[in-house]
Design a protein around this motif. Structure first.
Motif, PDB file in Angstrom:
ATOM      1  N   GLY A  29      13.321  -9.905 -42.461  1.00 51.11           N
ATOM      2  CA  GLY A  29      12.194 -10.281 -41.610  1.00 51.11           C
ATOM      3  C   GLY A  29      10.893  -9.839 -42.239  1.00 51.11           C
ATOM      4  N   ALA A  30       9.829  -9.961 -41.463  1.00 49.93           N
ATOM      5  CA  ALA A  30       8.481  -9.715 -41.984  1.00 49.93           C
ATOM      6  C   ALA A  30       8.346  -8.367 -42.707  1.00 49.93           C
ATOM      7  CB  ALA A  30       7.476  -9.797 -40.846  1.00 49.93           C
ATOM      8  N   GLU A  35       5.341  -4.505 -48.177  1.00 48.73           N
ATOM      9  CA  GLU A  35       4.936  -3.870 -49.444  1.00 48.73           C
ATOM     10  C   GLU A  35       4.425  -4.902 -50.466  1.00 48.73           C
ATOM     11  OE1 GLU A  35       8.044  -0.455 -50.221  1.00 48.73           O
ATOM     12  OE2 GLU A  35       8.651  -1.793 -48.590  1.00 48.73           O
ATOM     13  N   PHE A  41       3.605  -9.761 -37.920  1.00 44.73           N
ATOM     14  CA  PHE A  41       2.860 -10.372 -36.813  1.00 44.73           C
ATOM     15  C   PHE A  41       2.802  -9.450 -35.605  1.00 44.73           C
ATOM     16  CE2 PHE A  41       4.011 -15.004 -38.161  1.00 44.73           C
ATOM     17  CZ  PHE A  41       3.081 -14.921 -39.170  1.00 44.73           C
ATOM     18  N   GLN A 108      13.833 -14.829 -42.073  1.00 38.03           N
ATOM     19  CA  GLN A 108      12.897 -15.406 -41.085  1.00 38.03           C
ATOM     20  C   GLN A 108      11.565 -15.670 -41.755  1.00 38.03           C
ATOM     21  OE1 GLN A 108      12.913 -13.370 -36.982  1.00 38.03           O
ATOM     22  NE2 GLN A 108      13.239 -11.723 -38.416  1.00 38.03           N
ATOM     23  N   ASP A 111       7.511 -16.870 -46.730  1.00 38.64           N
ATOM     24  CA  ASP A 111       6.648 -16.587 -47.885  1.00 38.64           C
ATOM     25  C   ASP A 111       7.243 -16.964 -49.238  1.00 38.64           C
ATOM     26  OD1 ASP A 111       8.475 -14.473 -48.384  1.00 38.64           O
ATOM     27  OD2 ASP A 111       7.253 -13.055 -47.243  1.00 38.64           O
ATOM     28  N   THR A 195      13.331  -6.233 -39.933  1.00 40.48           N
ATOM     29  CA  THR A 195      13.142  -7.107 -38.772  1.00 40.48           C
ATOM     30  C   THR A 195      13.436  -6.344 -37.494  1.00 40.48           C
ATOM     31  OG1 THR A 195      13.817  -9.118 -37.622  1.00 40.48           O
ATOM     32  CG2 THR A 195      15.453  -8.143 -39.074  1.00 40.48           C
ATOM     33  N   SER A 196      12.580  -6.568 -36.501  1.00 36.66           N
ATOM     34  CA  SER A 196      12.794  -5.905 -35.224  1.00 36.66           C
ATOM     35  C   SER A 196      13.847  -6.661 -34.417  1.00 36.66           C
ATOM     36  CB  SER A 196      11.482  -5.815 -34.445  1.00 36.66           C
ATOM     37  OG  SER A 196      10.903  -7.092 -34.334  1.00 36.66           O
ATOM     38  N   VAL A 198      14.050  -9.352 -32.558  1.00 37.10           N
ATOM     39  CA  VAL A 198      13.816  -9.734 -31.163  1.00 37.10           C
ATOM     40  C   VAL A 198      13.578 -11.236 -31.022  1.00 37.10           C
ATOM     41  CG1 VAL A 198      12.969  -7.503 -30.356  1.00 37.10           C
ATOM     42  CG2 VAL A 198      11.345  -9.144 -31.321  1.00 37.10           C
ATOM     43  N   ILE A 219      17.775  -1.460 -42.556  1.00 37.76           N
ATOM     44  CA  ILE A 219      16.759  -0.799 -43.385  1.00 37.76           C
ATOM     45  C   ILE A 219      15.420  -1.077 -42.727  1.00 37.76           C
ATOM     46  CG2 ILE A 219      15.664  -0.669 -45.658  1.00 37.76           C
ATOM     47  CD1 ILE A 219      18.295  -1.620 -46.892  1.00 37.76           C
ATOM     48  N   ASN A 220      14.782  -0.012 -42.227  1.00 34.64           N
ATOM     49  CA  ASN A 220      13.542  -0.179 -41.462  1.00 34.64           C
ATOM     50  C   ASN A 220      12.924   1.213 -41.296  1.00 34.64           C
ATOM     51  OD1 ASN A 220      11.668  -0.815 -39.223  1.00 34.64           O
ATOM     52  ND2 ASN A 220      12.910  -2.659 -38.963  1.00 34.64           N
ATOM     53  N   PRO A 221      11.612   1.355 -41.378  1.00 37.68           N
ATOM     54  CA  PRO A 221      11.023   2.679 -41.138  1.00 37.68           C
ATOM     55  C   PRO A 221      11.139   3.108 -39.675  1.00 37.68           C
ATOM     56  CG  PRO A 221       9.342   1.106 -41.910  1.00 37.68           C
ATOM     57  CD  PRO A 221      10.621   0.347 -41.753  1.00 37.68           C
ATOM     58  N   GLU A 222      11.360   2.123 -38.783  1.00 37.03           N
ATOM     59  CA  GLU A 222      11.420   2.418 -37.341  1.00 37.03           C
ATOM     60  C   GLU A 222      12.781   2.010 -36.786  1.00 37.03           C
ATOM     61  OE1 GLU A 222       8.671   3.530 -35.854  1.00 37.03           O
ATOM     62  OE2 GLU A 222       7.221   3.085 -37.458  1.00 37.03           O
ATOM     63  N   ALA A 239      11.348  -0.844 -47.067  1.00 36.53           N
ATOM     64  CA  ALA A 239      12.374  -1.686 -47.687  1.00 36.53           C
ATOM     65  C   ALA A 239      12.429  -1.522 -49.210  1.00 36.53           C
ATOM     66  CB  ALA A 239      12.126  -3.146 -47.317  1.00 36.53           C
TER      67      ALA A 239
HETATM   68  P1  NAD Z   1       9.427  -8.494 -36.769  1.00 38.29           P
HETATM   69  O1  NAD Z   1       9.351  -8.516 -35.303  1.00 38.29           O
HETATM   70  O2  NAD Z   1      10.738  -8.725 -37.340  1.00 38.29           O
HETATM   71  O3  NAD Z   1       8.809  -7.053 -37.178  1.00 38.29           O
HETATM   72  C1  NAD Z   1       8.649  -6.506 -38.428  1.00 38.29           C
HETATM   73  C2  NAD Z   1       9.628  -5.325 -38.654  1.00 38.29           C
HETATM   74  O4  NAD Z   1       9.388  -4.802 -39.952  1.00 38.29           O
HETATM   75  C3  NAD Z   1       9.469  -4.140 -37.670  1.00 38.29           C
HETATM   76  O5  NAD Z   1      10.755  -3.787 -37.206  1.00 38.29           O
HETATM   77  C4  NAD Z   1       8.897  -3.018 -38.554  1.00 38.29           C
HETATM   78  O6  NAD Z   1       9.320  -1.733 -38.162  1.00 38.29           O
HETATM   79  C5  NAD Z   1       9.440  -3.387 -39.913  1.00 38.29           C
HETATM   80  N1  NAD Z   1       8.693  -2.880 -41.070  1.00 38.29           N
HETATM   81  C6  NAD Z   1       7.374  -2.629 -41.219  1.00 38.29           C
HETATM   82  N2  NAD Z   1       7.093  -2.196 -42.458  1.00 38.29           N
HETATM   83  C7  NAD Z   1       8.256  -2.199 -43.142  1.00 38.29           C
HETATM   84  C8  NAD Z   1       8.626  -1.873 -44.484  1.00 38.29           C
HETATM   85  N3  NAD Z   1       7.733  -1.470 -45.404  1.00 38.29           N
HETATM   86  N4  NAD Z   1       9.934  -1.992 -44.842  1.00 38.29           N
HETATM   87  C9  NAD Z   1      10.866  -2.393 -43.928  1.00 38.29           C
HETATM   88  N5  NAD Z   1      10.570  -2.718 -42.666  1.00 38.29           N
HETATM   89  C10 NAD Z   1       9.286  -2.628 -42.271  1.00 38.29           C
HETATM   90  O7  NAD Z   1       8.552  -9.514 -37.452  1.00 38.29           O
HETATM   91  P2  NAD Z   1       7.229 -10.203 -36.936  1.00 38.29           P
HETATM   92  O8  NAD Z   1       6.166  -9.661 -37.756  1.00 38.29           O
HETATM   93  O9  NAD Z   1       7.130 -10.111 -35.458  1.00 38.29           O
HETATM   94  O10 NAD Z   1       7.484 -11.705 -37.313  1.00 38.29           O
HETATM   95  C11 NAD Z   1       7.936 -12.667 -36.404  1.00 38.29           C
HETATM   96  C12 NAD Z   1       8.188 -13.942 -37.154  1.00 38.29           C
HETATM   97  O11 NAD Z   1       7.119 -14.271 -38.020  1.00 38.29           O
HETATM   98  C13 NAD Z   1       9.398 -13.863 -38.037  1.00 38.29           C
HETATM   99  O12 NAD Z   1       9.937 -15.134 -38.104  1.00 38.29           O
HETATM  100  C14 NAD Z   1       8.793 -13.463 -39.345  1.00 38.29           C
HETATM  101  O13 NAD Z   1       9.616 -13.742 -40.439  1.00 38.29           O
HETATM  102  C15 NAD Z   1       7.526 -14.302 -39.366  1.00 38.29           C
HETATM  103  N6  NAD Z   1       6.583 -13.660 -40.297  1.00 38.29           N
HETATM  104  C16 NAD Z   1       6.780 -13.906 -41.628  1.00 38.29           C
HETATM  105  C17 NAD Z   1       6.006 -13.281 -42.580  1.00 38.29           C
HETATM  106  C18 NAD Z   1       6.302 -13.561 -44.020  1.00 38.29           C
HETATM  107  O14 NAD Z   1       6.758 -14.654 -44.354  1.00 38.29           O
HETATM  108  N7  NAD Z   1       6.121 -12.596 -44.914  1.00 38.29           N
HETATM  109  C19 NAD Z   1       5.005 -12.387 -42.185  1.00 38.29           C
HETATM  110  C20 NAD Z   1       4.795 -12.170 -40.806  1.00 38.29           C
HETATM  111  C21 NAD Z   1       5.632 -12.796 -39.863  1.00 38.29           C
END
Ligand code: NAD
Ligand code: ZN
Length: 259
Positions: A29-30, A35, A41, A108, A111, A195-196, A198, A219-222, A239
């Motif tokens: 996920g995002a 990094e 989002f 998800q 990018d 990814t959270s 949800v 794998i997630n900081p939270e 990550a």
């Molecule tokens: P999300 O709800 O999955 O949340 C992001 C997760 O990443 C959280 O659990 C957070 O704790 C974790 N996180 C933060 N920094 C991290 C790190 N350095 N290493 C590992 N984990 C880390 O995602 P969202 O932002 O709510 O996105 C919702 C939707 O939008 C998804 O479909 C997502 O893929 C998309 N989106 C895509 C991109 C992209 O393509 N890069 C960016 C933003 C959102």
């Protein structure tokens, strides 16, 4: 400040689980792209704090007022994504696939960084921002080649261009959903990275895997809603940092067992 080190015993456990597994899947996920300079989002500092997704990231808004959606949402995303490069987490997954230890990445993200890192079997659950499609004639072009002299940018036929990513109110391509569910039901290890979990129906994939007896590693900081419920354990950290440490251990063990 040096980043906190990841729990070594858990890293060893994850390395052993992956080395032993016959079918490992990664769900990303995002967070995996944070990094690489792409903010998530949700949560603090996220895009959805600044703009209302139902107003600007909904398919109805794109169809009715593409100029505003391009100006408020897509233009800034293009500028961030045009510059982004894969990080150690994307590269680590590509390396695991190359070593025969990872079957498929289901992401998800829109990018394109998994493919840029060298991953070959990638399911882009929410489509891709790397390509644009004409809303009239269907012609496709690379997002990096789209110029933003006028908004919205247009195809040579005059139609409006849109990203090939899914907007709110649009369907996940059924073939992606079906293949992802089949893979989740048949895997024996699943890595859930950044990814959270949800957003449905993506969030159901770890539940399917767990129900079929797979080991689910986060794998997630939270902590996330999966932690302690669906996942077996959490490798707490960023990550890129965690994946680099994990792949190092796996490569070292493989060198020792397969000289
Ligand atoms: P999300 O709800 O999955 O949340 C992001 C997760 O990443 C959280 O659990 C957070 O704790 C974790 N996180 C933060 N920094 C991290 C790190 N350095 N290493 C590992 N984990 C880390 O995602 P969202 O932002 O709510 O996105 C919702 C939707 O939008 C998804 O479909 C997502 O893929 C998309 N989106 C895509 C991109 C992209 O393509 N890069 C960016 C933003 C959102
Ligand atoms: Zn066209």
């Amino acid at each position: 400040m040096t980043p906190p080190t990841v729990d070594t015993a858990l890293l060893q456990r994850a390395a052993a689980d992956i080395a032993r597994s016959r079918r490992t899947l990664a769900l990303t996920g995002a967070g995996i792209s944070v990094e690489s300079g792409i903010p998530p989002f949700r949560g603090k500092g996220g895009l959805w704090e600044k703009i209302d997704p139902m107003k600007y990231a909904h398919i109805d808004a794109l169809v009715k007022d593409p100029e505003t959606v391009w100006r408020v949402l897509i233009k800034d995303m293009k500028e961030v994504l045009d510059r982004a490069r894969p990080n150690d987490a994307h590269r680590g997954l590509a390396r695991l696939e190359e070593m025969g230890l990872l079957q498929t990445v289901i992401t998800q993200n829109i990018d394109g960084l998994h493919q840029a890192a060298g991953s070959r079997d990638v399911i882009e659950f929410h489509g891709s921002f790397a390509r644009q499609r004409c809303m009239d004639c269907g012609r496709k072009m690379a997002t990096a080649d789209v110029e933003l002299h006028e908004l919205p940018p247009r195809c040579r036929c005059g139609g409006v261009l849109r990203p090939e990513a899914i907007f709110f109110g649009e369907l996940i391509p059924p073939e992606h959903l079906l293949r992802s569910q089949q893979l989740a039901a048949a895997c024996d290890t699943m890595l859930v990275i950044g990814t959270s979990a949800v957003v449905q129906p993506f969030a159901s994939l770890p539940v399917i895997a767990r129900g079929a007896g797979a080991t689910v590693i986060e794998i997630n900081p939270e902590k996330t809603p999966l932690t302690g419920e669906i996942s077996d354990y959490l490798l707490a950290g960023k990550a890129g940092q965690v994946m680099r440490a994990l792949v190092d251990i796996i490569e070292k063990e493989l060198r020792e067992t397969r000289p």
